[in-house]
Design an enzyme around this catalytic site. Structure first.
Site, mmCIF file in Angstrom:
data_model
loop_
_atom_site.group_PDB
_atom_site.id
_atom_site.type_symbol
_atom_site.label_atom_id
_atom_site.label_comp_id
_atom_site.label_asym_id
_atom_site.label_seq_id
_atom_site.Cartn_x
_atom_site.Cartn_y
_atom_site.Cartn_z
ATOM 1 C CG HIS A 116 -1.775 -1.238 1.295
ATOM 2 N ND1 HIS A 116 -2.816 -1.485 0.431
ATOM 3 C CD2 HIS A 116 -1.710 -2.302 2.123
ATOM 4 C CE1 HIS A 116 -3.364 -2.649 0.735
ATOM 5 N NE2 HIS A 116 -2.706 -3.168 1.749
ATOM 6 C CB ALA A 161 10.768 -17.694 -12.735
ATOM 7 N NE ARG A 167 -2.023 -16.411 0.571
ATOM 8 C CZ ARG A 167 -3.188 -17.041 0.511
ATOM 9 N NH1 ARG A 167 -4.179 -16.654 1.294
ATOM 10 N NH2 ARG A 167 -3.363 -18.049 -0.304
ATOM 11 N NE ARG A 184 8.500 -29.110 -5.328
ATOM 12 C CZ ARG A 184 9.824 -29.012 -5.141
ATOM 13 N NH1 ARG A 184 10.356 -29.419 -4.011
ATOM 14 N NH2 ARG A 184 10.605 -28.514 -6.069
#
Length: 200
Positions: A116, A161, A167, A184
């Site tokens: 932001h 890539a 998050r 994984r």
């Protein structure tokens, strides 16, 4: 002998970078700092690598001289902290980031100062202010080419890539995609269904 030679080379480049670092107030005068950061980014080859390392060692909050930053890459904010043995590929743009020891960034990686940075005003017409936050990338991680990182990445973690990290991604895993999802654990060959909870 090799360590002594490398220390001498680093010392020589620190002497070269010292006057421009001084002009920038050792990173405190933002316009001057940015000018020389851009200038250093355009110096090619090994000379450029050593010059950039010396300049950022003198201007960032932390930059280990054992780390390397390649052609075309620069730090937009002096609040960055870079550990030892870090490699930053070409054409990377780095904001308020902390990078742990031994982490590798491929070419074209962007590490933004959060999500932001540009907020619209009450009329939704122009940008006013925004929020800059620190993003941390743990030690011994790999960030793939052209990835965009806007949230923390754990240690020993691989970001594929072109991925977009929106998050936090935990330690010891592989995350890919836009937005990046954990597929994984870092030491397993295929997707682990138990990791699905990390993506919720």
């Amino acid at each position: 002998m090799r360590k002594i030679l490398k220390a001498c080379v680093n010392g020589a480049f620190l002497a070269v970078a010292f006057p421009v670092a001084t002009l920038s107030g050792f990173g405190r005068l933002k316009p001057v700092y940015t000018f020389f950061a851009h200038a250093c980014a355009t110096v090619p080859g090994g000379i450029g690598d050593y010059l950039r390392a010396a300049y950022y060692h003198l201007t960032l909050r932390q930059f280990a001289l054992s780390s390397r930053i390649s052609f075309g890459s620069f730090f937009a904010h002096t609040e960055a902290r870079i550990g030892s043995g870090v490699y930053i590929g070409s054409y990377c743009i780095l904001g308020r980031v902390v990078i742990g020891d031994g982490t590798l960034l491929a070419s074209g990686v962007q590490v933004l100062s959060g999500q932001h940075q540009h907020a619209r005003d009450s009329s939704n017409a122009t940008f006013q202010g925004g929020e800059f936050v620190q993003v941390t990338i743990g030690s011994d991680s790999w960030i793939g080419a052209a990835a965009t990182v806007m949230a923390d990445v754990g240690s020993r973690t691989t970001i594929g890539a072109g991925s977009v990290v929106t998050r936090p991604v935990p330690d010891d895993c592989v995350a890919v995609g836009n937005p990046a999802r954990v597929i994984r654990a870092a030491n397993t060959p295929s997707e682990d269904p138990a990791l699905g909870a990390l993506n919720r």
